[in-house]
Design an enzyme around this catalytic site. Structure first.
Site, PDB file in Angstrom:
ATOM      1  CE1 TYR A  53      -3.329  -2.843   0.781  1.00  0.00           C
ATOM      2  CE2 TYR A  53      -2.235  -3.094   2.904  1.00  0.00           C
ATOM      3  CZ  TYR A  53      -3.142  -3.542   1.953  1.00  0.00           C
ATOM      4  OH  TYR A  53      -3.855  -4.687   2.195  1.00  0.00           O
ATOM      5  CE  LYS A 138      -9.032 -10.660  -1.687  1.00  0.00           C
ATOM      6  NZ  LYS A 138      -7.715 -10.697  -1.141  1.00  0.00           N
TER       7      LYS A 138
END
Length: 154
Positions: A53, A138
């Site tokens: 990230y 997901k």
């Protein structure tokens, strides 16, 4: 304008994620410790070069950089070049249709909105906004990003 990597991919999208951790995870620890733990998951457990990230937002709204925005992230298979990955701490057990407030704090809401606006300012053009769940089967980040951003119930 923000570009990533040697091939100079212009940033065109922010993709929101969650750490899938419980609200109490590392509760009494600073954000730097949490980012270090996520980095460990990505580097040691997955064999990646660095944390996947670009930004991480803690439960109290604190924001910390992960990977540099000028580097291609490792946060959505097949969709890393030209995207910025932002992860919210929390989201354990969340569902794709949950409301933002079901799993995250008002401080995270405000911080994520500020961060998105700041990235938009650096990009210097139009930019898409999505959730990891739009690219993978997901729940992550645990809400519908577009609806949330538009001010809806998500």
């Amino acid at each position: 304008m923000i570009y990533q990597g040697r091939a100079r991919h212009p940033v065109r999208e922010v993709i929101v994620h969650c750490s899938a951790t419980r609200p109490s995870w590392f509760h009494d620890r600073p954000l730097a410790d949490k980012v270090a733990e996520i980095r460990r998951w990505h580097v040691q457990d997955r064999g990646w070069r660095d944390i996947g990230y670009h930004w991480i937002i803690d439960r109290d709204g604190a924001v910390m950089a992960g990977r540099s925005e000028t580097e291609i992230g490792a946060h959505v298979a097949g969709h890393n070049a030209g995207t910025i990955g932002v992860s919210l701490i929390g989201g354990h057990g969340s569902g794709v249709r949950d409301a933002f407030a079901d799993n995250f704090t008002p401080a995270q809401d405000a911080a994520l909105r500020r961060l998105i606006e700041a990235i938009k300012g650096r990009v210097g053009g139009s930019m898409a906004l999505s959730g990891h769940n739009q690219y993978a089967p997901k729940a992550c980040p645990g809400f519908t990003v577009g609806t949330w951003y538009a001010g809806g119930a998500a």
